[in-house]
Every structure is written in structure tokens, then in C-alpha cells.
Design an enzyme around this catalytic site. Structure first.
Site, PDB file in Angstrom:
ATOM      1  CD  GLU A 207       2.755   7.187   5.049  1.00 56.68           C
ATOM      2  OE1 GLU A 207       3.295   6.979   5.987  1.00 56.68           O
ATOM      3  OE2 GLU A 207       1.513   7.207   4.730  1.00 56.68           O
ATOM      4  CG  ASP A 416     -17.119   7.802  -1.795  1.00 50.70           C
ATOM      5  OD1 ASP A 416     -16.050   8.922  -1.703  1.00 50.70           O
ATOM      6  OD2 ASP A 416     -18.118   8.202  -1.829  1.00 50.70           O
ATOM      7  CG  HIS A 508       8.129   7.092   8.442  1.00 53.55           C
ATOM      8  ND1 HIS A 508       8.229   6.090   9.240  1.00 53.55           N
ATOM      9  CD2 HIS A 508       7.221   6.852   7.776  1.00 53.55           C
ATOM     10  CE1 HIS A 508       7.131   5.055   8.948  1.00 53.55           C
ATOM     11  NE2 HIS A 508       6.403   5.810   8.020  1.00 53.55           N
TER      12      HIS A 508
END
Length: 514
Positions: A207, A416, A508
Site C-alpha cells: 500500500e 499469524d 493516495h
């Protein structure tokens, strides 16, 4: 009704809301184009295509041919209502010519959209070779099989330095690895219980702007004196279900288990020397008795460890009550879904799952204005506005984007990944202090499921990332929790500032930035 001209046929694959083909027979030429039937709403069929049907315009009629999986072909005339160009595609809306036509259309779809008959029993299917084998030759056989079965050359995934022999209890049917970019965020100055000094965090992410934003927040905090962190608690639970004959038996077993805690604790220790059973908390729902086995799993995340320990203890319990009292358990399930493993719940938010950590800082007006492009008042006012939005949406806790930081560090350090779910619950607070010249900010992460030993932390790349922040091995789990919490606070501060300063979109989207 508008005068309509009958135009050449458009052939549509009848997979509703799927990719289709439009074939133009105009002027004796065939021109097949990809198109998509996106929706049917209020009597309008909405198509999407990159190539405009040259003859299509509002008021004209198209003869559309739907081809079904069963081989049935259905033709229907549709009235073109609108044709709109949108960036690199066209949106075409069409209507039915009459209510009778629409009713017939849906009758045909109902009958012919059913899937083809499936076999009642399948005896043969492709089988992956070398399952359960942790050797390089087995890995190569699996790779070759996948390449032949899919027609895809696996040259990138198949190129790995990891030895299959090291992956027992880590992954199965190993074929290779996926490379994820890792960036360094920071530095962030820590004054914590378990971490002090300037820390650069390894973040694995694809990202854009994420690491830059985390670094900006870390810089603002560091320039304002740093972040204070602490670990408040550690607990992980496994909650088995004992379904008894009736409420009387459930009440009896709940009391009996409390009286035999030390004996039960010894049973768990037979399975692991690391899992420390702290208490057992019975929860009765009618004849169903849910036993909360609450552990401290040390430096391991602990899900598998506590499962084995609890299973051993529960079978000892069932043997004891059967032999001594003749009490039988109707149904036993090792996990009743009350431990909230990999789930966002109020239970995890209130009581915690894993490590509960906290971070706080005080941002100066100089840092907020120079680095974050907002004033203290703007930042806190923006926080209150977003908190109202969080409440209105039913959010558990309040945060801006904790999940980004948790996922990036989890991925880099071999945690995890699915535990990002409960680990990304948090509670962010902000207040104006020092007569409005500074911002107090704090973040609590109540359920960080992390480990610094075992599992993916043993893999070479992930272990390097842990060593980079001094979190490899025994005794380092609290340090990792504080680092994640501190950087999550930095990212939330930076992202909130970008939203308040109207810089979020520009960070973004390149067209907004221009």
C-alpha cells in the site's frame, strides 16, 4: 411509443451479471466484443462494454440473443434508453418493450439459469503429489503438477531459498514463496517498559503512502519528546463446551471444576511447559457449560498450544466425573466459539486476547503545524468528528487505521496473519492540553495476538525482521507489543491529520495530487 428500427442481433452469454459477448453482424461483417450485463433494476438492463455498438442510440431497438449453459437460446428485443461514455468504457441501459416481454424474460431466466446437473458422487479428481512430504524433490513434483494443471509457469513463486525440511508445522504442500516489499518506518523514540530508544520498524506492505505516513507520525511524536508504552496484561483463552443432560449437571460440573483447579492445571502442564493456566471461568447457558481456560502463553502466540493443553485437561475431567459420579457429557467440543479466535468482538475489546498494550504521547503545537500541517485544535476537533462516525457505524473501539500497521508488522515478522482481525481492535483518545498548545494522544490495543518464538517467527526473512527491532526469542513478546502499539499510534495520528488537512486523497491518488 417511439418509432424504433430493428437492428442487427447482439449475442449475450446468459450468465447473469457476468462477462458476455456482443457480436455485430452489421453490413455483413462480424465483430465480437466483450460486454458485461451488470444489473437489472427497475426494468432496466444495464450493460458495460469497452466498444460502443455503433448502431446503438437512445430510441433504437436491439435484438439481443441470450445463450444459456444448457444450450437454450432466447431472443428478445430491447429498447435502448441511454448510452453514456465513462472513461474507458460505455454504459448502455435498455428497457423491455412491454410488461409481457419482461415477464417472459424472467420466466426464461428462472428456468434456464439453474446450474447443470451435478454428479451425486465424484470418485476421481486431480491429486497433488507429495502431500505430507517435506523434501525438495516433493516440492518440485508439486510445482510441476501445478504448472501442468494450470498452464502457468511458476518461476517466481517456485524460486525460494527456504528449505522444505524446516517447514513442518508451519505450512503444508509447500511449493514456494511470495515476495512482499518491506520498508522501514521511523525512527520512533520509545520510553517504554520493554523498549527504549529510536526504533525503525519493518513493515511488509504493497500500500503506497503507508510507510511514509507512519514515518511522518513517528517524526511528529519523536520531535515532541517520544512515545511512552507499557504492557498491561497477557491472556489467551480456549473455551470448550460441555453439553450436559440438564442444568443440574451443568451447575454441579462448574462447581466441581473450580474445586479441582490445581489437578486440572497439572494436566495442562503435561502438554506444554510454556502454557501457564491462570484460571478457569465457567459460563452457563442452560445445560451448556462453557469453560473459559485462561492462560498466559509466554512468548508464543499460543493458539495451538492452548488447544492441546485444554483438550488434555477436558478429557481428564470427563473421565473423572464419569468414573466417580457416573455423569456423562452429551456433547464435547474443544472450542465453542467463545474464545473469539480471529474475530472482532466486545469480549476481546473488554477482556483482551493476547497482549494488552498502551502507548501515549504529547504532541507540541510546533510539531503538529510543521510536520502534520494541522493545529492542535484542528487535530482534536477532527478526532471528535471521527469518533462520532465510529459510534454511528457501530465500531468496536475507536481507531483510524490500526489494521494497516498491525498487518504490515505481522507480515514482516512471521505472525499469524489471520489474527490481524482481533489484533486491530483499539481505542484511540485525544485531548487538548497545555492551554490548547499541545495534544495528548493515547492508544490501547487490548488483543494483540503475537509471538516471538515458534511458527513463522523461525523463517529466515521474518526472523531478520524480528532481530531488526530486538524482538527475537524468549522474553521479547512484550517488547514487540509495545513497538506495534507505538507505531500504530503514530500512523493513526498521521492519517487523522491528513484527513483533517484534506491531504488524504492527494496521498493516495495521483490525479488529486496534481
Amino acid at each position: 411509443m417511439t418509432n424504433c428500427v430493428q437492428m442487427p442481433s447482439r449475442i449475450v452469454n446468459a450468465a447473469l451479471f457476468g462477462i458476455a459477448k456482443a457480436t455485430d453482424h452489421n453490413d455483413g461483417l462480424e465483430d465480437s466484443r466483450d460486454m458485461q450485463l451488470e444489473s437489472i433494476e427497475a426494468g432496466l438492463l444495464k450493460f458495460r462494454t469497452r466498444n460502443l455498438w455503433m448502431s446503438s442510440s437512445p430510441g433504437t431497438v436491439e435484438l439481443v440473443e441470450f445463450q444459456f449453459l444448457r444450450g437454450f437460446i432466447y431472443q428478445i428485443s430491447l429498447n435502448i434508453v441511454s448510452v453514456v461514455q465513462q472513461n474507458n468504457h460505455y454504459s448502455i441501459s435498455a428497457s423491455f418493450l412491454s410488461s409481457e416481454s419482461e415477464q417472459k424474460f424472467w420466466s426464461v431466466f428462472f428456468t434456464n439459469m439453474r446450474p447443470l446437473d451435478k454428479p451425486k458422487e465424484v470418485k476421481e479428481w486431480p491429486r497433488l503429489p507429495g502431500r505430507g512430504q517435506y523434501t525438495e524433490s516433493a516440492r518440485q513434483r508439486r510445482l510441476s503438477f501445478i504448472e501442468e494443471h494450470t498452464g502457468v509457469e511458476m518461476k517466481h513463486i517456485g524460486n525460494t531459498d527456504i528449505q522444505p525440511e524446516t517447514l513442518k508445522r508451519v505450512t503444508e504442500s509447500f511449493i514456494g514463496t511470495v515476495e512482499i516489499p518491506v520498508g522501514a518506518a521511523g525512527p520512533l523514540m520509545f520510553y517504554g517498559q520493554h523498549v527504549k530508544g529510536h526504533i525503525f520498524a519493518a513493515m511488509a506492505t504493497t500500500e503506497g503512502s503507508l510507510i511514509a505516513s507512519a514515518t511522518r507520525g513517528a517524526t511528529a511524536i519523536t520531535c515532541s519528546g517520544g512515545v511512552t508504552t507499557a504492557v498491561l496484561d497477557r491472556r489467551i483463552a480456549r473455551v470448550p463446551l460441555f453439553q450436559m443432560a440438564d442444568l443440574h449437571d451443568a451447575l454441579f460440573l462448574a462447581q466441581w471444576v473450580k474445586s479441582r483447579f490445581l489437578d486440572i492445571r497439572k494436566q495442562t502442564q503435561l502438554m506444554s511447559k510454556h502454557a501457564d493456566l491462570k484460571r478457569i471461568e465457567p459460563q452457563i447457558l442452560g445445560r451448556d457449560l462453557h469453560m473459559h481456560f485462561v492462560y498466559d502463553s509466554g512468548d508464543a502466540a499460543g493458539q495451538n498450544m492452548t488447544t492441546g493443553c485444554t483438550w488434555k485437561a477436558c478429557h481428564w475431567i470427563m473421565d473423572q466425573i464419569s468414573d466417580t459420579f457416573g455423569i456423562k457429557v452429551n456433547r464435547f467440543i474443544i472450542e465453542s466459539n467463545l474464545s473469539n479466535d480471529k474475530k472482532v468482538t466486545y469480549n476481546n475489546f473488554m477482556f483482551g486476547r493476547g497482549t494488552r498494550s498502551v502507548a501515549e504521547c504529547k504532541l507540541t503545537a510546533k510539531a503538529t503545524k510543521r510536520i502534520l500541517n494541522v493545529t492542535p485544535d484542528q487535530l482534536v476537533s477532527g478526532y471528535h468528528s471521527l469518533t462520532a462516525g465510529a459510534i454511528a457505524s457501530g465500531m468496536i473501539g475507536v481507531n483510524i487505521n490500526i489494521a494497516n500497521m498491525v498487518a504490515a508488522i505481522f507480515t514482516a515478522t512471521g505472525q499469524d496473519i489471520a489474527s490481524v482481525h482481533e489484533s486491530s481492535v483499539g481505542h484511540l483518545t485525544m485531548d487538548l492540553v497545555d492551554n490548547g498548545e499541545a495534544v495528548y494522544a493515547s492508544l490501547v490495543l487490548p488483543s494483540l495476538l503475537i509471538g516471538t518464538v515458534g511458527g513463522g517467527t523461525r523463517l529466515p526473512h521474518q526472523n531478520e525482521a524480528l532481530r531488526m527491532i530486538g524482538c527475537d526469542g524468549t522474553g521479547k513478546s512484550p517488547r514487540l507489543a509495545e513497538i506495534i502499539c507505538g507505531f500504530a499510534l503514530a500512523l493513526d495520528i498521521s492519517t487523522l491529520s491528513a484527513l483533517v488537512a484534506d491531504e488524504f486523497a492527494a496521498a493516495h491518488h495521483p490525479l488529486v495530487a496534481k
